[in-house]
Design a protein around this motif. Structure first.
Motif, PDB file in Angstrom:
ATOM      1  N   GLY A  78       0.823  -1.197   0.000  1.00 24.11           N
ATOM      2  CA  GLY A  78       0.000   0.000   0.000  1.00 24.11           C
ATOM      3  C   GLY A  78       0.857   1.247   0.000  1.00 24.11           C
ATOM      4  N   MET A  79       0.453   2.229  -0.819  1.00 26.93           N
ATOM      5  CA  MET A  79       1.169   3.502  -0.895  1.00 26.93           C
ATOM      6  C   MET A  79       0.158   4.627  -1.049  1.00 26.93           C
ATOM      7  SD  MET A  79       4.523   3.220  -0.681  1.00 26.93           S
ATOM      8  CE  MET A  79       5.345   4.510  -1.642  1.00 26.93           C
ATOM      9  N   PRO A  80       0.530   5.856  -0.658  1.00 31.56           N
ATOM     10  CA  PRO A  80      -0.380   6.993  -0.875  1.00 31.56           C
ATOM     11  C   PRO A  80      -0.817   7.068  -2.328  1.00 31.56           C
ATOM     12  CG  PRO A  80       1.466   7.643   0.505  1.00 31.56           C
ATOM     13  CD  PRO A  80       1.773   6.255   0.029  1.00 31.56           C
ATOM     14  N   GLY A  81      -2.100   7.332  -2.532  1.00 29.19           N
ATOM     15  CA  GLY A  81      -2.642   7.407  -3.881  1.00 29.19           C
ATOM     16  C   GLY A  81      -3.306   6.136  -4.352  1.00 29.19           C
ATOM     17  N   ASP A  82      -3.216   5.064  -3.550  1.00 30.88           N
ATOM     18  CA  ASP A  82      -3.819   3.794  -3.967  1.00 30.88           C
ATOM     19  C   ASP A  82      -5.342   3.824  -3.952  1.00 30.88           C
ATOM     20  OD1 ASP A  82      -1.387   2.626  -4.412  1.00 30.88           O
ATOM     21  OD2 ASP A  82      -1.373   1.411  -2.588  1.00 30.88           O
ATOM     22  N   GLY A  83      -5.935   4.718  -3.181  1.00 35.12           N
ATOM     23  CA  GLY A  83      -7.388   4.789  -3.134  1.00 35.12           C
ATOM     24  C   GLY A  83      -8.004   3.867  -2.095  1.00 35.12           C
ATOM     25  N   SER A  84      -9.299   3.676  -2.192  1.00 37.33           N
ATOM     26  CA  SER A  84     -10.041   2.914  -1.187  1.00 37.33           C
ATOM     27  C   SER A  84      -9.879   1.411  -1.316  1.00 37.33           C
ATOM     28  CB  SER A  84     -11.540   3.269  -1.261  1.00 37.33           C
ATOM     29  OG  SER A  84     -11.738   4.637  -0.994  1.00 37.33           O
ATOM     30  N   VAL A  85      -9.477   0.963  -2.487  1.00 38.93           N
ATOM     31  CA  VAL A  85      -9.179  -0.456  -2.708  1.00 38.93           C
ATOM     32  C   VAL A  85      -7.771  -0.530  -3.297  1.00 38.93           C
ATOM     33  CG1 VAL A  85      -9.793  -2.569  -3.939  1.00 38.93           C
ATOM     34  CG2 VAL A  85     -11.595  -1.066  -3.059  1.00 38.93           C
ATOM     35  N   ALA A  86      -6.885  -1.218  -2.595  1.00 37.15           N
ATOM     36  CA  ALA A  86      -5.506  -1.389  -3.038  1.00 37.15           C
ATOM     37  C   ALA A  86      -5.258  -2.846  -3.387  1.00 37.15           C
ATOM     38  CB  ALA A  86      -4.542  -0.939  -1.939  1.00 37.15           C
ATOM     39  N   TRP A  87      -4.179  -3.093  -4.127  1.00 34.70           N
ATOM     40  CA  TRP A  87      -3.869  -4.484  -4.462  1.00 34.70           C
ATOM     41  C   TRP A  87      -2.372  -4.684  -4.564  1.00 34.70           C
ATOM     42  CZ3 TRP A  87      -1.220  -5.000  -9.081  1.00 34.70           C
ATOM     43  CH2 TRP A  87      -1.396  -3.999 -10.054  1.00 34.70           C
ATOM     44  N   THR A  88      -1.956  -5.927  -4.436  1.00 30.97           N
ATOM     45  CA  THR A  88      -0.543  -6.249  -4.552  1.00 30.97           C
ATOM     46  C   THR A  88      -0.365  -7.619  -5.185  1.00 30.97           C
ATOM     47  OG1 THR A  88       1.555  -6.447  -3.358  1.00 30.97           O
ATOM     48  CG2 THR A  88      -0.404  -7.280  -2.231  1.00 30.97           C
ATOM     49  N   ARG A  89       0.718  -7.739  -5.938  1.00 27.27           N
ATOM     50  CA  ARG A  89       1.160  -9.048  -6.436  1.00 27.27           C
ATOM     51  C   ARG A  89       2.430  -9.492  -5.712  1.00 27.27           C
ATOM     52  NH1 ARG A  89       1.237  -6.877 -11.413  1.00 27.27           N
ATOM     53  NH2 ARG A  89      -0.741  -6.714 -12.518  1.00 27.27           N
ATOM     54  N   GLN A  90       2.733  -8.857  -4.586  1.00 25.58           N
ATOM     55  CA  GLN A  90       3.881  -9.276  -3.787  1.00 25.58           C
ATOM     56  C   GLN A  90       3.549 -10.499  -2.933  1.00 25.58           C
ATOM     57  OE1 GLN A  90       6.383  -5.857  -2.159  1.00 25.58           O
ATOM     58  NE2 GLN A  90       4.433  -4.823  -2.541  1.00 25.58           N
ATOM     59  N   THR A  91       2.345 -10.970  -3.077  1.00 23.45           N
ATOM     60  CA  THR A  91       1.901 -12.176  -2.389  1.00 23.45           C
ATOM     61  C   THR A  91       1.495 -13.215  -3.425  1.00 23.45           C
ATOM     62  OG1 THR A  91      -0.369 -11.338  -2.311  1.00 23.45           O
ATOM     63  CG2 THR A  91       1.033 -10.892  -0.401  1.00 23.45           C
ATOM     64  N   GLU A  92       1.506 -14.446  -3.013  1.00 24.40           N
ATOM     65  CA  GLU A  92       1.007 -15.531  -3.852  1.00 24.40           C
ATOM     66  C   GLU A  92      -0.080 -16.260  -3.068  1.00 24.40           C
ATOM     67  OE1 GLU A  92       0.053 -17.824  -6.758  1.00 24.40           O
ATOM     68  OE2 GLU A  92       1.642 -16.354  -7.042  1.00 24.40           O
ATOM     69  N   PRO A  93      -1.348 -16.126  -3.469  1.00 20.97           N
ATOM     70  CA  PRO A  93      -1.869 -15.412  -4.636  1.00 20.97           C
ATOM     71  C   PRO A  93      -1.911 -13.890  -4.410  1.00 20.97           C
ATOM     72  CG  PRO A  93      -3.686 -16.255  -3.327  1.00 20.97           C
ATOM     73  CD  PRO A  93      -2.423 -16.760  -2.668  1.00 20.97           C
ATOM     74  N   PRO A  94      -2.226 -13.114  -5.475  1.00 20.88           N
ATOM     75  CA  PRO A  94      -2.383 -11.665  -5.294  1.00 20.88           C
ATOM     76  C   PRO A  94      -3.510 -11.356  -4.305  1.00 20.88           C
ATOM     77  CG  PRO A  94      -2.285 -12.246  -7.620  1.00 20.88           C
ATOM     78  CD  PRO A  94      -2.440 -13.528  -6.872  1.00 20.88           C
ATOM     79  N   VAL A  95      -3.453 -10.146  -3.742  1.00 25.61           N
ATOM     80  CA  VAL A  95      -4.455  -9.731  -2.753  1.00 25.61           C
ATOM     81  C   VAL A  95      -4.996  -8.350  -3.126  1.00 25.61           C
ATOM     82  CG1 VAL A  95      -4.900  -9.138  -0.341  1.00 25.61           C
ATOM     83  CG2 VAL A  95      -3.396 -11.053  -0.885  1.00 25.61           C
ATOM     84  N   ALA A  96      -6.312  -8.190  -3.030  1.00 26.31           N
ATOM     85  CA  ALA A  96      -6.958  -6.879  -3.112  1.00 26.31           C
ATOM     86  C   ALA A  96      -7.497  -6.544  -1.729  1.00 26.31           C
ATOM     87  CB  ALA A  96      -8.091  -6.889  -4.133  1.00 26.31           C
ATOM     88  N   PHE A  97      -7.208  -5.320  -1.256  1.00 27.25           N
ATOM     89  CA  PHE A  97      -7.602  -4.886   0.075  1.00 27.25           C
ATOM     90  C   PHE A  97      -8.727  -3.863  -0.029  1.00 27.25           C
ATOM     91  CE2 PHE A  97      -3.075  -5.798   0.039  1.00 27.25           C
ATOM     92  CZ  PHE A  97      -2.912  -6.650   1.124  1.00 27.25           C
ATOM     93  N   VAL A  98      -9.810  -4.112   0.675  1.00 23.08           N
ATOM     94  CA  VAL A  98     -10.896  -3.144   0.765  1.00 23.08           C
ATOM     95  C   VAL A  98     -10.715  -2.409   2.085  1.00 23.08           C
ATOM     96  CG1 VAL A  98     -13.388  -2.789   0.705  1.00 23.08           C
ATOM     97  CG2 VAL A  98     -12.371  -4.715  -0.549  1.00 23.08           C
ATOM     98  N   LYS A  99     -10.361  -1.130   1.994  1.00 21.66           N
ATOM     99  CA  LYS A  99     -10.028  -0.367   3.200  1.00 21.66           C
ATOM    100  C   LYS A  99     -11.285   0.038   3.971  1.00 21.66           C
ATOM    101  CE  LYS A  99      -5.937   1.478   0.867  1.00 21.66           C
ATOM    102  NZ  LYS A  99      -5.208   2.687   0.438  1.00 21.66           N
ATOM    103  N   ALA A 100     -11.095   0.307   5.248  1.00 18.71           N
ATOM    104  CA  ALA A 100     -12.230   0.639   6.103  1.00 18.71           C
ATOM    105  C   ALA A 100     -12.924   1.927   5.677  1.00 18.71           C
ATOM    106  CB  ALA A 100     -11.754   0.753   7.559  1.00 18.71           C
TER     107      ALA A 100
END
Length: 256
Positions: A78-100
């Protein structure tokens, strides 16, 4: 902390079509960048971690410290500017985060944000602008007459526009298969259009600075809206084809 989110039928179908292995997690609290402790908690939910690392020479001298940390071998999610839903492929499997912070937002709009993230994951494009610009980020910084924080904001906006050029066609084709998501995408565009039309006069009165104007205009690319100058030059096939080199030339010409 993190809890797997139950997906609506249309969002589940988008995941199956674009990023079938992706975990969609609700975050118990809001964040821009996860603390190391919270980031490590992801290890309990995924099969493997593969932290990103980028060369130090890709960063200008005045790059924000958080960007330096992201470029390092630290596991930064997560970095500034990612918005309310962020995602990463630094994990296996990829993850999408729904922020509070999405609490209180219309369900259809939140579902669109999740679906958008899933489509972006499926593009296989970098998850952050530094992986997009690479060593051209130093040239972008040199072309922009702003401090490191504003350059970061503009770079994030430019990459958002580039992603929009790759995802917009997908959204435009949702009308038949995912009508609820298609309506949410259209509605979001209609809501920002009046403000977009007033942006030139707002900038002329110094009510909106260039970085904020770039962020707002570039976010509109995924909706296919008419952008004001100088941002209209970013909604082009040339930018989609030439990427960071085009963005740097655009910045140079804008501030010559």
């Amino acid at each position: 902390m993190f809890e797997e989110r139950s997906l609506s039928g249309e969002v589940a179908a988008v995941r199956e079509a674009h990023a079938p292995q992706t975990l969609v997690l609700d975050s118990g609290s809001d964040f821009e960048t996860l603390s190391p402790e919270r980031a490590e908690d992801l290890g309990l939910l995924v099969d493997a971690l593969d932290p990103l690392a980028y060369p130090e020479e890709w960063l200008p001298e005045d790059a924000p410290e958080l960007l330096r940390r992201f470029a390092s071998t630290d596991f930064t999610v997560g970095m500034p500017g990612d918005g309310s839903v962020a995602w990463t492929r630094q994990t296996e499997p990829p993850v999408a985060f729904v922020k509070a912070r999405v609490q209180g937002s219309p369900d259809d709009f939140v579902d669109f944000l999740i679906a958008e993230a899933l489509v972006e994951i499926g593009t296989q494009l970098p998850e952050h602008f530094l992986g997009f610009f690479e060593d051209q980020y130093v040239a972008l910084d040199a072309a922009l007459p702003f401090d490191g924080g504003s350059v970061y904001q503009i770079a994030a906006a430019l990459y958002d526009a580039y992603l929009g050029l790759h995802t917009r066609k997908v959204f435009e084709e949702w009308d038949d298969d995912y009508p609820r998501l298609f309506a949410a995408w259209q509605d979001a565009g209609e809501r920002i259009e009046p403000r977009l039309e007033g942006l030139p006069s707002s900038m002329a009165r110094d009510e909106t600075d260039f970085a904020d104007a770039a962020e707002f205009s570039c976010a509109a690319v995924k909706h296919g809206l008419e952008l004001p100058a100088p941002f209209a030059a970013l909604d082009t096939e040339a930018y989609r084809s030439h990427g960071p080199e085009y963005a740097v030339k655009w910045a140079e010409k804008t501030f010559e």
